[in-house]
Design an enzyme around this catalytic site. Sequence first.
Site, PDB file in Angstrom:
ATOM      1  N   CYS A  15       0.855  -1.171   0.000  1.00 43.97           N
ATOM      2  CA  CYS A  15       0.000   0.000   0.000  1.00 43.97           C
ATOM      3  C   CYS A  15       0.901   1.233   0.000  1.00 43.97           C
ATOM      4  CB  CYS A  15      -0.866   0.023   1.251  1.00 43.97           C
ATOM      5  SG  CYS A  15      -1.800  -1.494   1.474  1.00 43.97           S
ATOM      6  N   ARG A  41       2.410   1.235  -9.678  1.00 36.95           N
ATOM      7  CA  ARG A  41       2.865   0.326  -8.633  1.00 36.95           C
ATOM      8  C   ARG A  41       1.840  -0.776  -8.352  1.00 36.95           C
ATOM      9  NH1 ARG A  41       7.354   1.727  -6.490  1.00 36.95           N
ATOM     10  NH2 ARG A  41       8.091   3.847  -6.390  1.00 36.95           N
ATOM     11  N   TRP A  91      -3.667  -2.458  -1.309  1.00 39.71           N
ATOM     12  CA  TRP A  91      -3.531  -3.786  -1.912  1.00 39.71           C
ATOM     13  C   TRP A  91      -4.126  -4.716  -0.870  1.00 39.71           C
ATOM     14  CZ3 TRP A  91      -0.954  -5.631  -6.384  1.00 39.71           C
ATOM     15  CH2 TRP A  91      -0.713  -7.008  -6.415  1.00 39.71           C
ATOM     16  N   ASN A 117      -0.017   1.809   6.448  1.00 35.92           N
ATOM     17  CA  ASN A 117       0.674   0.751   5.702  1.00 35.92           C
ATOM     18  C   ASN A 117       1.220  -0.232   6.721  1.00 35.92           C
ATOM     19  OD1 ASN A 117       0.309   1.958   3.291  1.00 35.92           O
ATOM     20  ND2 ASN A 117       2.445   2.521   2.971  1.00 35.92           N
ATOM     21  N   GLY A 118       1.265  -1.508   6.373  1.00 36.38           N
ATOM     22  CA  GLY A 118       1.847  -2.480   7.296  1.00 36.38           C
ATOM     23  C   GLY A 118       0.782  -3.388   7.859  1.00 36.38           C
ATOM     24  N   GLU A 495      16.331 -14.355 -17.802  1.00 41.06           N
ATOM     25  CA  GLU A 495      15.738 -13.033 -17.658  1.00 41.06           C
ATOM     26  C   GLU A 495      14.754 -12.772 -18.802  1.00 41.06           C
ATOM     27  OE1 GLU A 495      15.085 -10.689 -15.870  1.00 41.06           O
ATOM     28  OE2 GLU A 495      14.799  -8.966 -17.163  1.00 41.06           O
ATOM     29  N   LYS A 499      10.761 -11.975 -18.629  1.00 45.28           N
ATOM     30  CA  LYS A 499      10.168 -10.777 -19.240  1.00 45.28           C
ATOM     31  C   LYS A 499       9.011 -11.160 -20.150  1.00 45.28           C
ATOM     32  CE  LYS A 499      11.599  -8.280 -17.585  1.00 45.28           C
ATOM     33  NZ  LYS A 499      12.507  -7.826 -16.603  1.00 45.28           N
ATOM     34  N   GLU A 502       6.011 -12.191 -18.104  1.00 38.61           N
ATOM     35  CA  GLU A 502       5.421 -11.044 -17.420  1.00 38.61           C
ATOM     36  C   GLU A 502       4.545 -10.191 -18.312  1.00 38.61           C
ATOM     37  OE1 GLU A 502       7.851  -8.478 -14.382  1.00 38.61           O
ATOM     38  OE2 GLU A 502       9.182  -9.297 -15.875  1.00 38.61           O
ATOM     39  N   HIS A 518      18.990 -33.194 -22.079  1.00 38.77           N
ATOM     40  CA  HIS A 518      18.757 -33.908 -20.811  1.00 38.77           C
ATOM     41  C   HIS A 518      17.295 -33.892 -20.389  1.00 38.77           C
ATOM     42  CE1 HIS A 518      23.005 -34.547 -20.315  1.00 38.77           C
ATOM     43  NE2 HIS A 518      23.233 -33.271 -20.515  1.00 38.77           N
ATOM     44  N   LYS A 612       5.213  -3.184  -8.807  1.00 40.07           N
ATOM     45  CA  LYS A 612       6.610  -2.799  -8.991  1.00 40.07           C
ATOM     46  C   LYS A 612       7.465  -3.131  -7.762  1.00 40.07           C
ATOM     47  CE  LYS A 612       9.842  -0.884 -11.495  1.00 40.07           C
ATOM     48  NZ  LYS A 612      10.330  -1.684 -12.614  1.00 40.07           N
TER      49      LYS A 612
HETATM   50  C1  F6R Z   1      10.671  -8.315 -13.210  1.00 44.60           C
HETATM   51  C2  F6R Z   1      10.877  -7.584 -11.966  1.00 44.60           C
HETATM   52  C3  F6R Z   1      10.847  -8.355 -10.712  1.00 44.60           C
HETATM   53  C4  F6R Z   1      11.809  -7.763  -9.690  1.00 44.60           C
HETATM   54  C5  F6R Z   1      11.689  -8.486  -8.346  1.00 44.60           C
HETATM   55  C6  F6R Z   1      12.693  -7.954  -7.332  1.00 44.60           C
HETATM   56  O1  F6R Z   1      10.718  -7.494 -14.337  1.00 44.60           O
HETATM   57  O2  F6R Z   1      11.027  -6.389 -11.973  1.00 44.60           O
HETATM   58  O3  F6R Z   1      11.127  -9.701 -10.930  1.00 44.60           O
HETATM   59  O4  F6R Z   1      13.107  -7.865 -10.179  1.00 44.60           O
HETATM   60  O5  F6R Z   1      10.414  -8.329  -7.858  1.00 44.60           O
HETATM   61  O6  F6R Z   1      12.506  -6.604  -7.137  1.00 44.60           O
HETATM   62  P1  F6R Z   1      13.661  -5.658  -6.632  1.00 44.60           P
HETATM   63  O7  F6R Z   1      14.715  -5.628  -7.666  1.00 44.60           O
HETATM   64  O8  F6R Z   1      12.984  -4.344  -6.485  1.00 44.60           O
HETATM   65  O9  F6R Z   1      14.169  -6.195  -5.337  1.00 44.60           O
END
Ligand code: F6R
Length: 617
Positions: A15, A41, A91, A117-118, A495, A499, A502, A518, A612
Amino acid sequence: MRVLISLYLFQKNMCWIYGYMGDATNTHQILLRWLNRLEYRGYDSAGILVGYGSEQKIVKSVGKVSALTNKVSSLIAESDVYTYGIAHTRWATHGGVTEENTHPHTSTESDIAVVHNGIIENYAKLKKWLIEKWYTFYSETDSEVIAKLLEDNRDGELLSTVEKTLPMLSGAYALLITHKESPRSMVWVRLGSPLLFGRNKDGIYFSSDAQALAWVVDEILHLEDGELAHIHEWNYSIRAQGKNIFRNLEVFDEKDLLVSKWDYDHFMIKEVDEQPAVFKRILKWRVNIEDMTLHADAFHGMQNENYKKIVFVACGTSYYAAFLGSYRIKQIAWIHCDVEIASEMQYLPLDVNDETLYIFVSQSWETADTLEVLKSVRDKWGNTFWIVNVVGSSISRMTDFGLFTRAGAEIGVASTKAFVAQTACIFLLSLFLWSRRNLTKWRHDQLLQWFLEIPDLMEEIFEQKKHIQSIGEELSKYTDIFYLGRWYQVPIAFEWSLKMKEISYIHSEAYPAGELKHGPLALIDENVPIIFLHPKDMVFHHNTSSLQEVKARKWLICEVWGDGEDADWHIPLPDTLDELSPFLTVVVTQLLAYYCAKRLGRDIDKPRNLAKSVTVK
Ligand code: F6R
């Protein structure tokens, strides 16, 4: 020097809190603007309280900020005057996504309001006790308990009411509290959940997100855990355990974190395009171009020649940056290096000693899983180092040393430029550790010289955007995709696959090319394209054999780099050193994923179910 840290409990939800108090008369618009900017976010409901003197209005809505904005414009005229306010995005954790559960929560008469928050761990017991007294609850949240407790403890003064209430709460929280009868005051509390306060000539701003303050304030104030602040007009007083604490505001120099999409369709593609500039910024901060040396002070805390082992800890994309970093630490710096997924590391024994350094990598600043491991290492007095993007973040305030990746604000949920910045910083770190060990200078200079070329090589890749776009669009027709790479390309394959999942929601798998035979071969047929990362590096010929295994079965191949002879689609790339090749392949992978997702019409900057900053464990 070891920095002492105070008790740190982790924020348990995702939040966000905002607040304003000052000379502006359009607080409702200020808060909505903020909520809009931070919408990426991810959250599922939002609410605001705005006031002018003892006149107050609360508006709540479920769904996106646009729903709240529409509701506010139907209830508040643009010309209405409001000089203070608090806002919250929620959230859902305690209770569903409903307006009743949305913050702010209030006392029975709605004169005391709180955003939280929390988590309040003992809320169920407190709620039962309050209901037995006579209080009625309108939400299922733990946060409403705080409002009712404040009401129960009210004694005419907001500050002393809060001070009486806090000892009754257990858990982790950040609170922003208003009281109708003290319209020029607010109380702000921090225990294990971030909340900052900043000031400019127009007023005072609160936010649980340092980045949000970067747009507006010149000065900033941090509260330590267990502290609260009483803000009255332009003044503030900080208190902890009933005593006053003196602390000055700090200059806030993150104004460059401006967030605008310019002419781009999505933040993600803007951020991909920014990567050469991010690279140049990192070079400026870390490398002395004239004599090809690294700024030693940029790697403060790394001088310890005794580190025999480095352990990276991270999640998601940051984990893959660390994974790639571990290859470089091993191959360039010749130091034993492990890389751990933070959420798993919590269950494993910690090897803490003077010769081991734990490096925490996070693009955001509040990832609960990563912070949890950091706390455990700190509890054992282990050596810690951070690699973080945001100045003033929780991780950076809890470790001995570290470095900021300085990628600038990243808005797209899918990390792109932050990943490149992390990998660039870890590359320089491995070079720094190597140079500290007095190994050959020519190799050091060669690597650095080629490193300086990367921004231009990235620009060259951008010239192929149209071609990459057409392949990305072709990929959108498939339901499964495989990514293969070897050596430095393995972390990039992982990676890339992340992506793709996602932002396009297409199922994908990544494997080291040598692993194909394998097991995974059983899954592949002509309906599963293989994206093959095939740089002209030391393992080129091994890769060529794997590629031919695939070709012999007539499966679809997209070859990134290589010579394209056996490929259905080919993306040629410019030459560089083996160690640096991931900086180029990753750009191609980002573009392919982007154009594929775009063709599918996905919500690229805000993929479903993702946020995010992942502040939940
Ligand atoms: C994917 C992405 C997430 C973050 C993960 C860790 O594109 O952004 O997988 O990498 O949630 O987040 P941070 O780097 O903020 O600790």
